[in-house]
Design a protein around this motif. Structure first.
Motif, mmCIF file in Angstrom:
data_model
loop_
_atom_site.group_PDB
_atom_site.id
_atom_site.type_symbol
_atom_site.label_atom_id
_atom_site.label_comp_id
_atom_site.label_asym_id
_atom_site.label_seq_id
_atom_site.Cartn_x
_atom_site.Cartn_y
_atom_site.Cartn_z
ATOM 1 N N GLN A 1 33.143 0.831 -51.320
ATOM 2 C CA GLN A 1 33.394 1.964 -50.426
ATOM 3 C C GLN A 1 34.844 1.945 -49.952
ATOM 4 O O GLN A 1 35.516 2.973 -49.946
ATOM 5 C CB GLN A 1 32.447 1.923 -49.234
ATOM 6 C CG GLN A 1 31.018 2.257 -49.572
ATOM 7 C CD GLN A 1 30.077 1.998 -48.421
ATOM 8 O OE1 GLN A 1 30.134 0.950 -47.792
ATOM 9 N NE2 GLN A 1 29.215 2.955 -48.132
ATOM 10 N N VAL A 2 35.330 0.785 -49.561
ATOM 11 C CA VAL A 2 36.701 0.659 -49.060
ATOM 12 C C VAL A 2 37.701 0.981 -50.162
ATOM 13 O O VAL A 2 38.583 1.836 -49.993
ATOM 14 C CB VAL A 2 36.967 -0.754 -48.497
ATOM 15 C CG1 VAL A 2 38.437 -0.946 -48.173
ATOM 16 C CG2 VAL A 2 36.115 -1.014 -47.271
ATOM 17 N N LYS A 3 37.566 0.304 -51.294
ATOM 18 C CA LYS A 3 38.517 0.527 -52.389
ATOM 19 C C LYS A 3 38.472 1.975 -52.878
ATOM 20 O O LYS A 3 39.509 2.566 -53.179
ATOM 21 C CB LYS A 3 38.230 -0.419 -53.548
ATOM 22 C CG LYS A 3 38.663 -1.836 -53.292
ATOM 23 C CD LYS A 3 38.426 -2.702 -54.519
ATOM 24 C CE LYS A 3 38.962 -4.101 -54.309
ATOM 25 N NZ LYS A 3 38.787 -4.930 -55.516
ATOM 26 N N GLY A 4 37.276 2.530 -52.961
ATOM 27 C CA GLY A 4 37.141 3.911 -53.418
ATOM 28 C C GLY A 4 37.801 4.903 -52.481
ATOM 29 O O GLY A 4 38.493 5.822 -52.918
ATOM 30 N N ARG A 5 37.609 4.705 -51.198
ATOM 31 C CA ARG A 5 38.213 5.628 -50.236
ATOM 32 C C ARG A 5 39.733 5.479 -50.190
ATOM 33 O O ARG A 5 40.455 6.466 -50.034
ATOM 34 C CB ARG A 5 37.573 5.464 -48.883
ATOM 35 C CG ARG A 5 36.177 6.092 -48.909
ATOM 36 C CD ARG A 5 35.445 6.135 -47.619
ATOM 37 N NE ARG A 5 34.191 6.865 -47.737
ATOM 38 C CZ ARG A 5 33.103 6.434 -48.357
ATOM 39 N NH1 ARG A 5 33.087 5.270 -48.962
ATOM 40 N NH2 ARG A 5 32.005 7.168 -48.387
ATOM 41 N N VAL A 6 40.228 4.264 -50.343
ATOM 42 C CA VAL A 6 41.680 4.062 -50.418
ATOM 43 C C VAL A 6 42.226 4.759 -51.651
ATOM 44 O O VAL A 6 43.233 5.465 -51.584
ATOM 45 C CB VAL A 6 42.036 2.558 -50.423
ATOM 46 C CG1 VAL A 6 43.492 2.337 -50.788
ATOM 47 C CG2 VAL A 6 41.738 1.932 -49.070
ATOM 48 N N GLU A 7 41.572 4.577 -52.782
ATOM 49 C CA GLU A 7 41.997 5.216 -54.030
ATOM 50 C C GLU A 7 41.954 6.746 -53.892
ATOM 51 O O GLU A 7 42.852 7.449 -54.357
ATOM 52 C CB GLU A 7 41.095 4.766 -55.185
ATOM 53 C CG GLU A 7 41.488 5.285 -56.533
ATOM 54 C CD GLU A 7 42.615 4.492 -57.168
ATOM 55 O OE1 GLU A 7 43.140 4.972 -58.187
ATOM 56 O OE2 GLU A 7 42.973 3.425 -56.664
ATOM 57 N N ALA B 1 48.451 15.705 -61.739
ATOM 58 C CA ALA B 1 47.279 15.349 -62.551
ATOM 59 C C ALA B 1 46.885 13.892 -62.325
ATOM 60 O O ALA B 1 45.689 13.570 -62.211
ATOM 61 C CB ALA B 1 47.576 15.595 -64.024
ATOM 62 N N GLU B 2 47.869 13.007 -62.238
ATOM 63 C CA GLU B 2 47.581 11.590 -61.990
ATOM 64 C C GLU B 2 46.918 11.408 -60.621
ATOM 65 O O GLU B 2 45.960 10.655 -60.477
ATOM 66 C CB GLU B 2 48.885 10.791 -62.057
ATOM 67 C CG GLU B 2 48.693 9.307 -61.942
ATOM 68 C CD GLU B 2 50.003 8.544 -62.049
ATOM 69 O OE1 GLU B 2 50.058 7.430 -61.493
ATOM 70 O OE2 GLU B 2 50.958 9.048 -62.668
ATOM 71 N N GLY B 3 47.420 12.129 -59.629
ATOM 72 C CA GLY B 3 46.822 12.068 -58.299
ATOM 73 C C GLY B 3 45.398 12.584 -58.290
ATOM 74 O O GLY B 3 44.513 12.008 -57.651
ATOM 75 N N ASN B 4 45.177 13.670 -59.005
ATOM 76 C CA ASN B 4 43.827 14.236 -59.102
ATOM 77 C C ASN B 4 42.870 13.239 -59.758
ATOM 78 O O ASN B 4 41.737 13.061 -59.306
ATOM 79 C CB ASN B 4 43.858 15.549 -59.882
ATOM 80 C CG ASN B 4 42.532 16.268 -59.853
ATOM 81 O OD1 ASN B 4 41.777 16.156 -58.898
ATOM 82 N ND2 ASN B 4 42.239 17.004 -60.912
ATOM 83 N N LEU B 5 43.338 12.579 -60.813
ATOM 84 C CA LEU B 5 42.521 11.577 -61.485
ATOM 85 C C LEU B 5 42.199 10.418 -60.543
ATOM 86 O O LEU B 5 41.037 10.006 -60.425
ATOM 87 C CB LEU B 5 43.240 11.059 -62.737
ATOM 88 C CG LEU B 5 42.519 9.973 -63.524
ATOM 89 C CD1 LEU B 5 41.203 10.497 -64.077
ATOM 90 C CD2 LEU B 5 43.412 9.462 -64.637
ATOM 91 N N GLU B 6 43.217 9.896 -59.838
ATOM 92 C CA GLU B 6 42.998 8.802 -58.892
ATOM 93 C C GLU B 6 42.014 9.210 -57.793
ATOM 94 O O GLU B 6 41.147 8.427 -57.402
ATOM 95 C CB GLU B 6 44.310 8.367 -58.256
ATOM 96 C CG GLU B 6 45.191 7.541 -59.156
ATOM 97 C CD GLU B 6 46.466 7.102 -58.473
ATOM 98 O OE1 GLU B 6 46.524 7.033 -57.225
ATOM 99 O OE2 GLU B 6 47.432 6.819 -59.201
ATOM 100 N N LYS B 7 42.175 10.423 -57.306
ATOM 101 C CA LYS B 7 41.287 10.940 -56.263
ATOM 102 C C LYS B 7 39.837 10.935 -56.735
ATOM 103 O O LYS B 7 38.940 10.470 -56.027
ATOM 104 C CB LYS B 7 41.719 12.356 -55.868
ATOM 105 C CG LYS B 7 40.823 13.034 -54.854
ATOM 106 C CD LYS B 7 41.305 14.438 -54.554
ATOM 107 C CE LYS B 7 41.002 15.352 -55.716
ATOM 108 N NZ LYS B 7 41.316 16.760 -55.461
ATOM 109 N N ASN B 8 39.610 11.410 -57.950
ATOM 110 C CA ASN B 8 38.247 11.487 -58.471
ATOM 111 C C ASN B 8 37.674 10.113 -58.810
ATOM 112 O O ASN B 8 36.484 9.875 -58.598
ATOM 113 C CB ASN B 8 38.200 12.426 -59.675
ATOM 114 C CG ASN B 8 38.381 13.867 -59.243
ATOM 115 O OD1 ASN B 8 37.829 14.297 -58.243
ATOM 116 N ND2 ASN B 8 39.185 14.611 -59.986
ATOM 117 N N ILE B 9 38.505 9.216 -59.299
ATOM 118 C CA ILE B 9 38.050 7.844 -59.535
ATOM 119 C C ILE B 9 37.640 7.220 -58.209
ATOM 120 O O ILE B 9 36.619 6.535 -58.119
ATOM 121 C CB ILE B 9 39.145 7.016 -60.245
ATOM 122 C CG1 ILE B 9 39.303 7.483 -61.688
ATOM 123 C CG2 ILE B 9 38.820 5.524 -60.186
ATOM 124 C CD1 ILE B 9 40.495 6.894 -62.412
#
Length: 87
Positions: free
Chosen positions: A26-32, A53-61
């Protein structure tokens, strides 16, 4: 550089409270997710499609990882509830 600063600040805050609030995923995902949102917005402002696009990908990951962490917490809570009710 700013993205790293924000990531570190969010990471420090969340890890300080993770014992109370969230598991590691949860922590790592929300930071990402937040880091990705910042990078995506920076890409929009700078008109840099690759960064956006890279930011969008990181956000979704990050959303997926946080969702996995949420699922783990729900399962853990259900198991605790079953053990408590079963005893």
């Amino acid at each position: 550089m700013e993205t790293s600063f924000y990531s570190m600040a969010i990471w420090l805050w969340l890890t300080h409270y993770k014992e109370i609030l969230m598991n590691k995923d949860q922590v790592k995902g929300r930071v990402e997710e937040v880091t990705g949102k910042i990078k995506e917005a920076t890409g929009v402002v700078l008109e840099d499609k690759a960064m956006e696009a890279e930011g969008n990908l990181e956000k979704n990951i990050g959303k997926v990882q946080a969702g996995f962490g949420d699922l783990k917490e729900e399962i853990k809570d259900e198991i605790k509830k079953e053990i408590k009710d079963g005893s």
